[in-house]
Every structure is written in structure tokens, then in C-alpha cells.
Design a protein around this motif. Structure first.
Motif, PDB file in Angstrom:
ATOM      1  N   VAL A 184       0.812  -1.222   0.000  1.00 37.34           N
ATOM      2  CA  VAL A 184       0.000   0.000   0.000  1.00 37.34           C
ATOM      3  C   VAL A 184       0.844   1.269   0.000  1.00 37.34           C
ATOM      4  CG1 VAL A 184      -1.982  -1.064   1.115  1.00 37.34           C
ATOM      5  CG2 VAL A 184      -0.157  -0.130   2.520  1.00 37.34           C
ATOM      6  N   ASP A 185       2.095   1.152   0.402  1.00 37.43           N
ATOM      7  CA  ASP A 185       2.934   2.348   0.473  1.00 37.43           C
ATOM      8  C   ASP A 185       3.742   2.594  -0.803  1.00 37.43           C
ATOM      9  OD1 ASP A 185       2.129   2.877   3.092  1.00 37.43           O
ATOM     10  OD2 ASP A 185       3.634   1.507   3.894  1.00 37.43           O
ATOM     11  N   TYR A 186       3.507   1.739  -1.805  1.00 41.34           N
ATOM     12  CA  TYR A 186       4.283   1.871  -3.032  1.00 41.34           C
ATOM     13  C   TYR A 186       3.321   1.995  -4.205  1.00 41.34           C
ATOM     14  CZ  TYR A 186       7.603   0.784  -6.760  1.00 41.34           C
ATOM     15  OH  TYR A 186       8.376   0.826  -7.891  1.00 41.34           O
ATOM     16  N   PHE A 187       3.349   3.152  -4.891  1.00 35.80           N
ATOM     17  CA  PHE A 187       2.428   3.377  -5.982  1.00 35.80           C
ATOM     18  C   PHE A 187       3.193   3.737  -7.260  1.00 35.80           C
ATOM     19  CE2 PHE A 187       0.008   4.297  -2.144  1.00 35.80           C
ATOM     20  CZ  PHE A 187      -1.103   3.484  -2.338  1.00 35.80           C
ATOM     21  N   PRO A 188       3.651   2.730  -7.994  1.00 36.19           N
ATOM     22  CA  PRO A 188       4.416   3.004  -9.208  1.00 36.19           C
ATOM     23  C   PRO A 188       3.536   3.341 -10.407  1.00 36.19           C
ATOM     24  CG  PRO A 188       4.195   0.653  -8.896  1.00 36.19           C
ATOM     25  CD  PRO A 188       3.511   1.304  -7.727  1.00 36.19           C
ATOM     26  N   GLY A 189       2.199   3.270 -10.220  1.00 40.32           N
ATOM     27  CA  GLY A 189       1.303   3.547 -11.333  1.00 40.32           C
ATOM     28  C   GLY A 189       0.791   2.269 -11.971  1.00 40.32           C
ATOM     29  N   ASP A 190      -0.375   2.388 -12.622  1.00 41.82           N
ATOM     30  CA  ASP A 190      -1.018   1.215 -13.219  1.00 41.82           C
ATOM     31  C   ASP A 190      -0.153   0.529 -14.268  1.00 41.82           C
ATOM     32  OD1 ASP A 190      -3.114   1.779 -11.640  1.00 41.82           O
ATOM     33  OD2 ASP A 190      -4.499   2.373 -13.236  1.00 41.82           O
ATOM     34  N   ARG A 191       0.672   1.271 -14.929  1.00 41.38           N
ATOM     35  CA  ARG A 191       1.445   0.740 -16.052  1.00 41.38           C
ATOM     36  C   ARG A 191       2.338  -0.418 -15.620  1.00 41.38           C
ATOM     37  NH1 ARG A 191       1.917  -0.997 -20.946  1.00 41.38           N
ATOM     38  NH2 ARG A 191       4.003  -0.800 -21.818  1.00 41.38           N
ATOM     39  N   VAL A 192       2.844  -0.383 -14.403  1.00 44.29           N
ATOM     40  CA  VAL A 192       3.750  -1.439 -13.947  1.00 44.29           C
ATOM     41  C   VAL A 192       3.036  -2.792 -13.921  1.00 44.29           C
ATOM     42  CG1 VAL A 192       3.319  -1.265 -11.447  1.00 44.29           C
ATOM     43  CG2 VAL A 192       5.553  -2.007 -12.262  1.00 44.29           C
ATOM     44  N   ILE A 193       1.742  -2.798 -13.620  1.00 44.82           N
ATOM     45  CA  ILE A 193       0.978  -4.050 -13.622  1.00 44.82           C
ATOM     46  C   ILE A 193       0.956  -4.642 -15.018  1.00 44.82           C
ATOM     47  CG2 ILE A 193      -1.281  -5.104 -13.229  1.00 44.82           C
ATOM     48  CD1 ILE A 193       0.082  -4.250 -10.671  1.00 44.82           C
ATOM     49  N   ASP A 194       0.661  -3.806 -16.009  1.00 43.92           N
ATOM     50  CA  ASP A 194       0.593  -4.286 -17.388  1.00 43.92           C
ATOM     51  C   ASP A 194       1.946  -4.841 -17.843  1.00 43.92           C
ATOM     52  OD1 ASP A 194      -2.026  -3.379 -17.404  1.00 43.92           O
ATOM     53  OD2 ASP A 194      -1.467  -1.412 -18.189  1.00 43.92           O
ATOM     54  N   VAL A 195       3.020  -4.171 -17.431  1.00 42.04           N
ATOM     55  CA  VAL A 195       4.365  -4.634 -17.806  1.00 42.04           C
ATOM     56  C   VAL A 195       4.642  -6.011 -17.219  1.00 42.04           C
ATOM     57  CG1 VAL A 195       6.836  -4.217 -17.509  1.00 42.04           C
ATOM     58  CG2 VAL A 195       5.315  -2.319 -18.124  1.00 42.04           C
ATOM     59  N   TYR A 196       4.337  -6.187 -15.934  1.00 47.03           N
ATOM     60  CA  TYR A 196       4.617  -7.473 -15.281  1.00 47.03           C
ATOM     61  C   TYR A 196       3.675  -8.579 -15.747  1.00 47.03           C
ATOM     62  CZ  TYR A 196       8.381  -6.033 -12.220  1.00 47.03           C
ATOM     63  OH  TYR A 196       9.610  -5.628 -11.746  1.00 47.03           O
ATOM     64  N   VAL A 197       2.436  -8.234 -16.062  1.00 41.83           N
ATOM     65  CA  VAL A 197       1.531  -9.229 -16.638  1.00 41.83           C
ATOM     66  C   VAL A 197       2.086  -9.712 -17.974  1.00 41.83           C
ATOM     67  CG1 VAL A 197      -0.736  -9.567 -17.698  1.00 41.83           C
ATOM     68  CG2 VAL A 197      -0.558  -8.519 -15.446  1.00 41.83           C
ATOM     69  N   GLY A 198       2.588  -8.786 -18.753  1.00 42.96           N
ATOM     70  CA  GLY A 198       3.203  -9.157 -20.027  1.00 42.96           C
ATOM     71  C   GLY A 198       4.387 -10.077 -19.839  1.00 42.96           C
TER      72      GLY A 198
END
Length: 226
Positions: A184-198
Motif C-alpha cells: 500500500v505504500d508503493y504506488f508506481p502507477g497502473d502501467r507497472v501491472i501491465d508490464v509485469y503481466v506481459g
């Protein structure tokens, strides 16, 4: 975690095994005291679930044998499950070396909770394997396999993969994934999720087919019959 269940009532035995396997524990079962003691020597389980009243050897007999010869049988935690409710029976079981005592009839969810509690209380590590299709996560070794071949993952790839599998068939928002996997204390932005899912899709063929994008929301890992 390896568990040996010793229960002579086949319906109760099958019920216990079913719920343990749902938790991804490695389970072997027996309904006979003599057979059970041979299994314990062979497997050296992390946990025994013993009925008190058994053919040939009672649960207390088995407990005493196991506790007297740890070099042969290992040093498993022992939960006794029995319909006998007298205080003397409880004391005998605990004095023989049982760690926990649960009375019949019982809710299988209570047994699972007792197992997790005893593991936490004693500090014994719970080693579980998590599976999804041809993917297997060995939590004891922090290793992931695909078709028995080890797949190299970063820490976050490992945690994201495990979270998807544990929560399969659920829609997971990007916010939820960020909170649970990155914290909860780390917010790198939604884009990081898409990168790691890829990244994990590229490493596991099955994820390319079963890990679906929910447009504008997040992702869902769909379990199909494999």
C-alpha cells in the motif's frame, strides 16, 4: 507439507483428505494402525492426523511409537481426532506426545484452522505447492516449474503469479494488485501491472490463454479443465 491421515471411518477419512487436498497439502491416508506406522516410517510426514480408536494399533500406540523413535519416524506434529470426549482420554493423548486434540463431530474448516494455528504456534514452516495447469509453485523452495522445468522469475513476477493463481476466477483490479503485490505504500502507477503481466504471460504459455484482460478494470485468471 506432507500429512498422513489415519482414520478407520472411510467417510470421515475421505472428507479430511478432500479438504486437505483443497489446501494443496500432500496427503496420504490409511484406516489401519499397522499400515499407518509403515507409511509414517516411509514418508516421515510433517503432520499426523490420528483417530484414537483404530484397528491393530490405537492412535495413542502410534503416537508413542513415533515419539520413541524419531530417527525412524521423524518428528511430526500430531493432531488426534476422536469421538471419545472424556478428560482422561485427552490427557492420555497429550501425554503420549500429541500436540492437539479435536473432537468429533467437527467442521473440516475447524481442522484446517487448527493445522494452521499449530504450525504458527510451533514455528514449523508450512510448505505448500500451488498448481495451475502445468504450472507448479513450490513455496518451500521459492521455485516455479512449468512441465517440471524450472522457470526463472523475479521476486515480483513470482508474487504476482502466485497471487493470480490463489485468486483464480476473480476479477482483480489494478489497484488491488498494486496494494497486494507491491504494497500500500508503493504506488508506481497502473502501467507497472501491465508490464509485469506481459512478462509472466511471456514465460508461461497457459497464461497467454487463461490470463484475461478485463478492459478498464484489471485482469482475471480463468481456470479451465486441463
Amino acid at each position: 507439507m506432507k500429512i498422513v491421515v489415519v482414520e478407520d471411518d472411510s467417510q470421515i477419512r475421505e472428507l479430511i483428505v478432500y479438504f486437505l487436498q483443497k489446501e494443496k497439502y500432500d496427503v496420504v491416508a490409511s484406516g489401519d494402525g499397522y499400515e499407518a506406522i509403515k507409511l509414517i516410517a516411509e514418508i516421515k510426514p510433517d503432520l499426523l492426523i490420528l483417530d484414537l480408536m483404530l484397528p491393530n494399533l490405537s492412535g495413542i500406540d502410534i503416537t508413542k511409537i513415533v515419539r520413541d523413535l524419531p530417527e525412524k519416524y521423524g518428528n511430526p506434529l500430531i493432531i488426534m481426532v476422536t469421538a471419545k470426549t472424556e478428560t482422561d482420554d485427552v490427557i492420555k493423548g497429550l501425554e503420549a506426545g500429541a500436540n492437539e486434540y479435536i473432537r468429533k463431530p467437527f467442521d473440516p474448516r475447524e481442522l484446517i484452522a487448527r493445522i494452521k494455528n499449530i504450525m504458527k504456534r510451533t514455528g514449523k514452516k508450512i510448505n505448500k505447492q500451488i498448481e495451475f495447469g502445468d504450472i507448479l509453485i513450490d513455496e518451500s523452495k521459492y521455485i516455479v516449474y512449468e512441465n517440471k522445468n524450472e522457470v526463472e522469475l523475479s521476486k515480483k513476477e513470482y508474487e504476482l503469479l502466485k497471487y493470480f493463481i490463489i485468486n483464480k476466477d476473480m476479477i482483480l483490479t489494478r489497484e488491488k494488485l498494486l496494494n497486494e503485490v507491491w504494497g500500500v505504500d508503493y504506488f508506481p502507477g497502473d502501467r507497472v501491472i501491465d508490464v509485469y503481466v506481459g512478462k509472466i504471460r511471456g514465460k508461461f504459455k497457459i497464461l497467454g490463454e487463461n490470463l484475461k484482460t478485463v478492459k478498464g478494470v484489471g485482469y482475471k485468471l480463468i481456470e479451465k479443465k486441463f
